[in-house]
Design a protein around this motif. Structure first.
Motif, PDB file in Angstrom:
ATOM      1  N   HIS A  43       0.857  -1.195   0.000  1.00  0.00           N
ATOM      2  CA  HIS A  43       0.000   0.000   0.000  1.00  0.00           C
ATOM      3  C   HIS A  43       0.894   1.246   0.000  1.00  0.00           C
ATOM      4  O   HIS A  43       2.027   1.215   0.473  1.00  0.00           O
ATOM      5  N   TYR A  45       0.924   3.655   1.855  1.00  0.00           N
ATOM      6  CA  TYR A  45       1.299   4.155   3.181  1.00  0.00           C
ATOM      7  C   TYR A  45       2.502   3.413   3.779  1.00  0.00           C
ATOM      8  O   TYR A  45       2.886   3.678   4.910  1.00  0.00           O
ATOM      9  N   ASP A  59      -3.654   1.462  -4.170  1.00  0.00           N
ATOM     10  CA  ASP A  59      -4.674   1.737  -3.159  1.00  0.00           C
ATOM     11  C   ASP A  59      -5.424   0.436  -2.862  1.00  0.00           C
ATOM     12  O   ASP A  59      -5.116  -0.620  -3.449  1.00  0.00           O
ATOM     13  N   SER A  60      -6.403   0.530  -1.994  1.00  0.00           N
ATOM     14  CA  SER A  60      -7.092  -0.696  -1.549  1.00  0.00           C
ATOM     15  C   SER A  60      -7.760  -1.432  -2.705  1.00  0.00           C
ATOM     16  O   SER A  60      -7.754  -2.663  -2.746  1.00  0.00           O
ATOM     17  N   PHE A  82      -6.605  -6.083   7.447  1.00  0.00           N
ATOM     18  CA  PHE A  82      -7.833  -6.260   6.656  1.00  0.00           C
ATOM     19  C   PHE A  82      -7.508  -6.399   5.163  1.00  0.00           C
ATOM     20  O   PHE A  82      -8.232  -7.047   4.418  1.00  0.00           O
ATOM     21  N   MET A  83      -6.415  -5.777   4.718  1.00  0.00           N
ATOM     22  CA  MET A  83      -6.019  -5.871   3.307  1.00  0.00           C
ATOM     23  C   MET A  83      -5.519  -7.285   2.993  1.00  0.00           C
ATOM     24  O   MET A  83      -5.837  -7.850   1.942  1.00  0.00           O
ATOM     25  N   TYR A 131     -17.213  -0.250   3.854  1.00  0.00           N
ATOM     26  CA  TYR A 131     -15.890   0.180   3.389  1.00  0.00           C
ATOM     27  C   TYR A 131     -14.941  -0.993   3.636  1.00  0.00           C
ATOM     28  O   TYR A 131     -15.027  -1.663   4.673  1.00  0.00           O
ATOM     29  N   ASN A 133     -12.142  -1.250   4.724  1.00  0.00           N
ATOM     30  CA  ASN A 133     -11.371  -1.168   5.976  1.00  0.00           C
ATOM     31  C   ASN A 133     -12.184  -1.753   7.135  1.00  0.00           C
ATOM     32  O   ASN A 133     -12.641  -1.049   8.026  1.00  0.00           O
ATOM     33  N   SER A 148     -12.473   3.708  -1.283  1.00  0.00           N
ATOM     34  CA  SER A 148     -12.690   5.149  -1.497  1.00  0.00           C
ATOM     35  C   SER A 148     -12.639   5.491  -2.991  1.00  0.00           C
ATOM     36  O   SER A 148     -13.121   6.536  -3.399  1.00  0.00           O
ATOM     37  N   HIS A 194      -6.828  10.110   9.907  1.00  0.00           N
ATOM     38  CA  HIS A 194      -7.522  11.130   9.110  1.00  0.00           C
ATOM     39  C   HIS A 194      -8.372  12.078   9.946  1.00  0.00           C
ATOM     40  O   HIS A 194      -8.951  13.016   9.412  1.00  0.00           O
ATOM     41  N   HIS A 217      -8.001  13.090   1.552  1.00  0.00           N
ATOM     42  CA  HIS A 217      -8.632  11.763   1.441  1.00  0.00           C
ATOM     43  C   HIS A 217     -10.035  11.854   2.053  1.00  0.00           C
ATOM     44  O   HIS A 217     -10.227  12.538   3.065  1.00  0.00           O
ATOM     45  N   GLU A 219     -11.579  10.068   3.996  1.00  0.00           N
ATOM     46  CA  GLU A 219     -11.700   9.641   5.400  1.00  0.00           C
ATOM     47  C   GLU A 219     -11.543  10.832   6.349  1.00  0.00           C
ATOM     48  O   GLU A 219     -11.736  10.694   7.562  1.00  0.00           O
ATOM     49  N   SER A 233      -9.167   9.055  -3.293  1.00  0.00           N
ATOM     50  CA  SER A 233      -8.436   7.937  -2.686  1.00  0.00           C
ATOM     51  C   SER A 233      -6.942   8.185  -2.864  1.00  0.00           C
ATOM     52  O   SER A 233      -6.542   9.123  -3.565  1.00  0.00           O
ATOM     53  N   THR A 234      -6.112   7.343  -2.289  1.00  0.00           N
ATOM     54  CA  THR A 234      -4.662   7.552  -2.421  1.00  0.00           C
ATOM     55  C   THR A 234      -4.241   7.582  -3.894  1.00  0.00           C
ATOM     56  O   THR A 234      -3.481   8.451  -4.303  1.00  0.00           O
ATOM     57  N   MET A 287       0.211   0.828   9.819  1.00  0.00           N
ATOM     58  CA  MET A 287       0.931   0.637   8.547  1.00  0.00           C
ATOM     59  C   MET A 287       2.438   0.594   8.804  1.00  0.00           C
ATOM     60  O   MET A 287       3.168  -0.173   8.184  1.00  0.00           O
TER      61      MET A 287
HETATM   62  P1  13P Z   1      -7.107   3.926  -0.216  1.00  0.00           P
HETATM   63  O1  13P Z   1      -5.668   3.631  -0.489  1.00  0.00           O
HETATM   64  O2  13P Z   1      -7.991   2.915  -0.839  1.00  0.00           O
HETATM   65  O3  13P Z   1      -7.454   5.323  -0.582  1.00  0.00           O
HETATM   66  O4  13P Z   1      -7.331   3.769   1.386  1.00  0.00           O
HETATM   67  C1  13P Z   1      -6.681   4.527   2.309  1.00  0.00           C
HETATM   68  C2  13P Z   1      -6.571   3.871   3.635  1.00  0.00           C
HETATM   69  O5  13P Z   1      -6.833   4.418   4.665  1.00  0.00           O
HETATM   70  C3  13P Z   1      -6.101   2.533   3.691  1.00  0.00           C
HETATM   71  O6  13P Z   1      -6.072   2.126   4.982  1.00  0.00           O
END
Ligand code: 13P
Ligand code: SF4
Length: 332
Positions: A43, A45, A59-60, A82-83, A131, A133, A148, A194, A217, A219, A233-234, A287
């Protein structure tokens, strides 16, 4: 499992073996990838050194699409729990490794499945959108999962009079309501990273950099999103900074994304949005539990592995597949 490792995993969540200091960890990770036919999904992050060894950074949504289609035998997930669970649900026959099992998510924790099940009972005629997450157990209680990137399109794809429960993120939920004009019953959850941004400090920073664009973002809280020039989203935020013509951006999301932004646009300036405390970092503590050393150990020892009950996989898979189908229709 080796008893020493079992204790390590229970207590620490990762394999704590001392690595030979003469080993070039990056090269060893590349060698292990080939030897084990493994793919590293990371990811945005994650630490930059982890992003640098990844086969795919995203991204997710992108990460789940990759997990569904990879032909690798092992998925090493450089992200949060969760990912990795979503990857396991989509590719149950593959081994899914997570460098640190304790890499959780405050947003996911804000929605315990047994309480959500009771909440859901109050609205028997509502469709449940969650969502991504969230835990596999929560996904199993859902009709459609979203990220997102596709949340607005997924809600828009439903009949106008469809009643909806949305969880766990109330901030993303409020954003979707604003974008789609559809009312939804929201679960009261949020992400700790966030929700720390300071409106006052962002306003001051914008005065200091009048040409900067402020991007956020979904969130983030509503009063922060109301100030944004772009919300996404990211991957959306990254794309925007590549295509937009400004030279400075104030970025309201986890700071790991700045690495790819700076790489893609080296002449531009990226400033992390300031939080409402004296600390100037917007790092997600979950992360950032993953390190290159833990990634190496997890590939070397094939541990810790993410495993899920077969019936739970079957139930949680349906709403994720529905998300992927709708996303494909919208070309996402
Ligand atoms: P995205 O990368 O899907 O925007 O999600 C951000 C996030 O908070 C992942 O934990
Ligand atoms: Fe969860 Fe927030 Fe960290 Fe994303 S940034 S993993 S939503 S705690």
């Amino acid at each position: 499992m080796n008893a020493v490792f079992e204790k390590d995993l229970q207590v620490k969540g990762y394999i704590d073996q001392v690595i030979d200091p003469t080993v070039d960890i990056t090269e060893e990770i590349k060698r292990l990838k080939k030897e084990k036919n493994a793919v590293i999904l990371a990811h945005y992050y994650q630490e930059s050194n982890i992003q640098d060894v990844a086969d795919y950074i995203g991204d997710s949504l992108g990460l789940s699409q990759q997990a569904a289609k990879t032909d690798a035998d092992v998925i090493v997930f450089a992200g949060v729990h969760f990912m990795a669970e979503t990857a396991k649900i989509l590719s149950p026959e593959k081994k899914v490794l997570l460098p640190d099992l304790k890499a959780g998510c405050s947003l996911s924790d804000s929605c315990p499945p047994h309480l959500f099940a009771k909440f859901k009972e109050k609205y028997p005629d509502h469709l449940v959108i969650t969502y991504v997450n969230c835990t596999a157990e929560l996904k199993a209680l859902s009709d459609i999962v979203c990220t997102s990137t596709n949340a607005v399109q997924i809600v828009n794809s439903l009949p106008k009079d469809q009643k909806i429960i949305f969880g766990p993120d109330k901030n993303l939920g409020k954003y979707i309501i604003k974008q789609t004009g559809k009312d939804m019953v929201l679960w009261n959850g949020a992400c700790m990273v966030h929700e720390i941004f300071s409106r006052e400090r962002i306003t001051k920073l914008r005065e200091e950099y009048p040409n900067a664009k402020f991007i956020a973002h979904p969130e983030c809280e509503e009063h922060i999103l109301n100030q944004a020039d772009y919300i996404g989203s990211t991957s959306g935020l990254l794309k925007y900074t590549i295509e937009d013509e400004a030279d400075t951006y104030i970025v309201a999301t986890e700071s790991g994304i700045l690495y790819q932004m700076e790489k893609a646009s080296p002449s531009k300036r990226f400033i992390p949005a300031p939080p409402d405390n004296a600390c100037s970092c917007n790092d997600c503590p979950y992360m950032k539990l993953n390190t290159l050393e833990k990634l190496y150990n997890c590939m070397y020892y094939d541990l810790p592995e993410v495993s899920l009950d077969e019936e739970l996989i079957r139930q949680a898979r349906k709403p994720i597949e529905r998300m992927l189908e709708i996303s494909a229709k919208y070309g996402l």
